[in-house]
Each structure stands twice: as C-alpha cells, then as structure tokens.
Design an enzyme around this catalytic site. Structure first.
Site, mmCIF file in Angstrom:
data_model
loop_
_atom_site.group_PDB
_atom_site.id
_atom_site.type_symbol
_atom_site.label_atom_id
_atom_site.label_comp_id
_atom_site.label_asym_id
_atom_site.label_seq_id
_atom_site.Cartn_x
_atom_site.Cartn_y
_atom_site.Cartn_z
ATOM 1 N N GLY A 38 0.783 -1.225 0.000
ATOM 2 C CA GLY A 38 0.000 0.000 0.000
ATOM 3 C C GLY A 38 0.817 1.279 0.000
ATOM 4 N N ASP A 67 14.711 10.413 -7.645
ATOM 5 C CA ASP A 67 15.446 10.057 -6.428
ATOM 6 C C ASP A 67 16.308 11.227 -5.940
ATOM 7 O OD1 ASP A 67 17.052 9.527 -8.717
ATOM 8 O OD2 ASP A 67 18.398 8.256 -7.563
ATOM 9 N N HIS A 131 24.932 12.062 -17.528
ATOM 10 C CA HIS A 131 24.049 11.141 -16.817
ATOM 11 C C HIS A 131 22.905 10.862 -17.771
ATOM 12 C CE1 HIS A 131 22.183 9.103 -13.571
ATOM 13 N NE2 HIS A 131 21.329 10.041 -13.232
ATOM 14 N N ASP A 185 29.180 8.622 -6.546
ATOM 15 C CA ASP A 185 28.084 7.729 -6.981
ATOM 16 C C ASP A 185 28.530 6.259 -7.032
ATOM 17 O OD1 ASP A 185 26.117 6.403 -8.453
ATOM 18 O OD2 ASP A 185 26.233 7.731 -10.203
ATOM 19 N N SER A 356 23.183 2.186 -18.728
ATOM 20 C CA SER A 356 23.056 2.834 -17.433
ATOM 21 C C SER A 356 23.562 4.271 -17.509
ATOM 22 C CB SER A 356 23.864 2.051 -16.401
ATOM 23 O OG SER A 356 23.942 2.778 -15.200
ATOM 24 N N GLY A 357 23.070 5.105 -16.632
ATOM 25 C CA GLY A 357 23.549 6.489 -16.540
ATOM 26 C C GLY A 357 24.637 6.650 -15.493
ATOM 27 N N HIS A 358 25.073 5.507 -14.929
ATOM 28 C CA HIS A 358 26.031 5.580 -13.822
ATOM 29 C C HIS A 358 27.372 4.954 -14.197
ATOM 30 C CE1 HIS A 358 22.823 6.756 -10.990
ATOM 31 N NE2 HIS A 358 22.069 5.973 -11.722
HETATM 32 ZN ZN LIG Z 1 20.141 8.990 -8.513
HETATM 33 ZN ZN LIG Z 2 19.961 10.130 -11.633
#
Ligand SMILES: [Zn+2]
Ligand SMILES: [Zn+2]
Length: 542
Positions: A38, A67, A131, A185, A356-358
């Site tokens: 929920g 995020d 990114h 990161d 991925s952006g990382h």
């Molecule tokens: Zn992030």
């Molecule tokens: Zn991000």
C-alpha cells in the site's frame, strides 16, 4: 550528514554543515519494494533538521531524477530555503511545485555548470556531468575545512546524446586545489569496465525501426529526455512520426522542448488521436510504464484499458530501460500480456536498448585518481555498492581509515586533518501512503502483512456484565479469510466459541473478556484451518 541514499538506491539527501549554516544537497524519494503493502513512496527521515530550521541556507539539486527531487515538495512544506537547480532541473521541479500549488511561495534560483556562488561560508561550483538526463551537475563545495566534491549521478560518456561530456578540466582544477573529501556515486560499483555510451543505443533503435512490420512502441522512464531525443533522431531517418503517451512524459517533453533541451522537428510530433490516421509503419509511440507501473501507459496497453490506444497485431514493443529490483514480477506480467495481445516485445539485456547512466568501476577509479582526495565517502547505493566502491578506492591507495562506508544518519566530521564518524541520528524510512506522511510506520506495515497473509475475522456480541455472558446471537464478519457462503459450518461453530469463551465470572469487565474471546477464536481457527487470520472482538455492554 547523509539523510538518504546511503544504504539504498533512492531518496538521496545529504547535508553539509559548518557553524550555524547548513546546505542540503538533493531531496529525493524512493519507490517502495513489493512487500511494502500500500505504500506509494518513501521519503528521507529529516528529523535531524527539524530543530535546525533557521540554519538552512540553501537546497542544491544535482539533477531532475525523482530520487533527487521527488521529496522536495514535502520538504518545502516544513522548511523554507531557496532551491538552486540547473534550467532543465528547475523546469522539472516547477512541474511538481505547480501540481502541489506551491510554485508561488517557493524561491527558485537557476545555476549552471561553471557558476561560482557564495552561500554563507560555502563557495559552490556546479560542474557538468554526463548522466541519463541532460543538465546534470556535480558540486564542488569549498568550506573553511576544505574542498568537498560531490559527484552527483555521473558517468564518463565521451559521446553523449547532447554532445556535452563530463567536465574533466574542472575536475583537474579541483585536484590542483586539493580535495578534502570526495563523495561519489556507487550505483554501478560492482560493474567491471566502463558503462557504454548512450550512442550505442542508436543501433538497437535503427534495427527495431527498420525491421518492425508495423508501429513501434518504446517504453522508458518519463525523465529520460535524452532517450526521447535519440528515438526522435532515429525515427526521423526511418520516416516515422512520433507520439508521446503518458502524462508525465508529455509534460517533461513539452517542458524540455520549450527550454531547448529537446529538438523535435516541426510536424514530426503528432497527437495520440492522429496515430490511427497514419500507416502503422510510419508511427513510433514513446510511452511510460517500463517498470510495469499499474497506472502507466504500458500496463494500460497490456490490459486493454488505455483511453485511446490499443495493441494490435504487428506492433513492436521495446522496453528501453532496466528493471529496477523489486519490479521484476509486474514488468514480466506486463510483457506476457503484451505478447498475448499479439505484439512482439523486446526487453532485457538482449534487446540492448538501455545503458546505465552511472559510472562503472573503471570510470569510478578514474574519478578517484583524478581528484586524489584525502578522504573518500561512497554515496548513492546499497551497502554492497558502497563496500565495493570503498574497495576500489583502497586499490588506488586510499588508506582504509580514510574511507567511510556509512549508512544514512551517521554524521562525518572533518577538521581538515581527521575524519570522525559520529553517533547515529534517525535515518529511516518515512512512508507516504495517500495523504498520510509518516503516520504509517513499522507497526502498521506488520499488521498489513498479517492481514495480507490470512485476512481478518471480527466477532461482535452483546454482553451482560452482571450475568457474565453474551446476550443473543454473536455476529461474525470476515474478509480475505474464507468465502462466507462456503464456510457456514466453520463460522457457526465460531459463534459457539465466542459464547463459551465469553461465559465468565459475574462482573468481569468487557475488555478482559474480549481478550479471552480473541485468544479462543484464534486457536479455534488455527486448529480448524491451520491459518492465522487477524481476530478482533467487540463486546457491547447491555
Ligand atoms: Zn540517482
Ligand atoms: Zn539520476
């Protein structure tokens, strides 16, 4: 002071404090895991800041992913401080503030990579990073104790869609000045090598659009604006027009176009109502819902419940995303249903439609080697990512004692020479459930879990305290335990259990009797069914 994002991927929030000054970096939210029944989403626990409200000088945002910005409207209902963001990020924040009716009373400032800002004792230098969303920055923060570099979410993409690589010159300059601590990161710290460039996706898009016999539907995150640009570029070469489905993606696309971050040639963007007027081979539809989210477009297509679009034979669906852990089941069920309706679906790693952006390990090492920080703190990741990242730093000769693997709520203190880990402050989940924020805690979650396991049974009876027994027929109600018409016998016997358990010494208070009856009913049901429904009893005194 990390308040979110250390020990999880999501709800990023970091405070930098000097004297009576605090700046906050990012205010993100996190999506619930599938066992958090929920829950809509999760906020950082910012209890630590509640009695320091007047110390707050600014909120600095690194980029427009949820995020990093998703908790901002909640945060700004409690705290007031100017928000700094790059142009595109600001646009995305404005969309959220407008939805909450908070745009007028929020102070927003635009900053850009290359700017130098003085805020209290801090000098802030945003620098460009690549990114999966344009206009992302990392932050150089010069404090009286030394230079802090926060990487933001980043990778070293040499051929990014917008042609703007991570600013290595600025990183070299920071290095020359001497970096006290690097916050970096960790999302892909367990991935060897380097993360492929966004440019490699062009091949996958070309192939799909060349070979698809009909319409092409590409699902991705609503915030992946550079992905939309890539699809537009490729679609143009295949003479396909593009329609956007999904409110958040439509909004983000419109805003990014207005601000000049998205280039869609005139006449190429069509409305959903125009899709049926074109031959299917001339259509690409970009859609939300690559995580199987129930309200998003892809699930509506899968369940045939979209207002204007229907999946038809010869449709090709491409999921241009990776599945966030916890979303596998819902995503797979959406994919199955799309196949059922006759579409061809490409998804997962073999579709090669997502990067991925990382940064991966080699890039993470490059950043550490370039900056040569005295101290290193892995951020943005689950504990396993943080630990892997710490190992990489150690391989690059940063002493173990100079690396802090910490989770939310553990403050780090720097005096320029030493780093100290302090006492933990609250850093837990704050659940958002409808308009309830924080009211739903671990206790309620446990109860929901119990209810989900075997449902509930409620018994209501009139009770005569003088006589010490129930009066008339008890009533038994139940949901999610047994189907009442098929369980008449069981429930009749349960009524007897109520009557006999409620027969006690004269004058016993109803509370005590309720407890007794609850226990008797629970053991009765367990004996009969081997299930443990949640049992409540209400005795009304007559
Ligand atoms: Zn992030
Ligand atoms: Zn991000």
């Amino acid at each position: 002071m990390p308040l979110g994002g250390l020990g999880e991927v999501g709800k990023n929030m970091m405070c930098i404090e000097y004297g009576r000054n605090i700046i906050v970096i990012d205010a993100g939210m996190m999506f619930p895991e599938s066992d958090m029944l929920g829950i809509d989403y999760i906020l950082p626990d910012w209890e630590y800041l509640r009695d320091k409200k007047d110390l707050l000088r600014a909120i600095l945002i690194t980029h427009g992913h949820l995020d990093h910005i998703g908790a901002l409207t909640h945060f700004l209902q409690e705290f007031s401080a100017p928000v700094y963001a790059t142009r595109l990020t600001r646009g995305l924040i404005e969309v959220q503030l407008k939805q909450e009716g908070m745009l007028e009373r929020t102070t927003l400032h635009t900053y850009a990579a290359g700017d130098v800002l003085d805020i209290g004792p801090f000098t802030i230098e945003p620098f460009h990073v690549c990114h999966s969303i344009p206009d992302s920055v990392g932050l150089g923060i010069t404090t009286p104790a030394g230079l802090i570099v926060h990487s933001g979410d980043f990778k070293f993409d040499h051929t990014p869609v917008d042609g703007w690589p991570t600013d290595q010159a600025k990183l070299a300059e920071f290095s020359n000045r001497g970096v006290l601590v690097l916050l970096s990161d960790s999302t892909n710290a367990d991935q060897p090598g380097s993360t492929p460039s966004e440019a490699v996706l062009d091949d996958a898009f070309h192939q799909i659009m060349r070979e698809a016999p009909g319409r092409v539907i590409i699902a991705t995150f609503a915030s992946l604006i550079s992905r939309v640009q890539q699809v537009v570029n490729v679609a143009q070469r295949h003479n396909r027009k593009i329609a956007i489905a999904g409110r958040s993606m439509v909004e983000n696309t419109r805003m990014a176009r207005e601000l000049g971050y998205l280039d869609i040639p005139r006449g190429m963007l069509i409305g959903l109502d125009e899709v049926d007027k074109l031959p299917p081979q001339q259509v690409v539809i970009m859609a939300t819902g690559s995580q199987g989210e129930p309200m998003a477009v892809l699930n509506r297509l899968a369940t045939n419940s979209h207002r204007s679009l229907r999946i038809q034979e010869y449709d090709t669906v491409l999921l241009s995303s990776h599945t966030i852990p916890g979303n596998e089941e819902t995503t797979h069920s959406v994919i199955n249903r799309l196949f059922q309706r006759g579409a061809d679906v490409y998804y997962g790693p073999q579709a090669q439609a997502h990067v991925s952006g990382h940064a991966s390990q080699e890039e993470l090492k490059l950043l550490i080697s370039m900056l040569r920080p005295t101290f290193f703190v892995p951020v943005h990741g689950e504990l396993r990512h943080l630990v892997q990242h710490a190992k990489l730093a150690h391989e690059l000769d940063i002493a173990k004692g100079d690396i802090a693997v910490i989770e939310n709520g553990y403050p780090l203190t720097f005096d320029g020479e030493r780093m100290r880990i302090g006492e933990r402050v609250p850093g837990d989940y704050v659940f958002v459930d409808g308009s309830l924020v924080g009211e739903v805690g671990p206790m309620v979650m446990r109860q929901r879990d119990e209810l989900a396991q075997s449902g509930f049974v409620t018994a209501i009876a009139r009770y005569d305290r003088q006589a010490g027994k129930t009066v008339g027929q008890p009533r038994i109600m139940t949901r999610g335990f047994v189907y009442v018409p098929d369980a008449e016998d069981l429930l009749l016997r349960a009524e007897d259990v109520v009557r006999s358990a409620a027969s006690v010494k004269r004058g016993t208070v109803p509370d005590k009797v309720e407890e007794r009856v609850e226990q008797a009913l629970s053991s009765f049901f367990y004996r009969e069914t081997k299930r443990k429904p949640v049992v409540t009893v209400a005795l009304v005194e007559v």
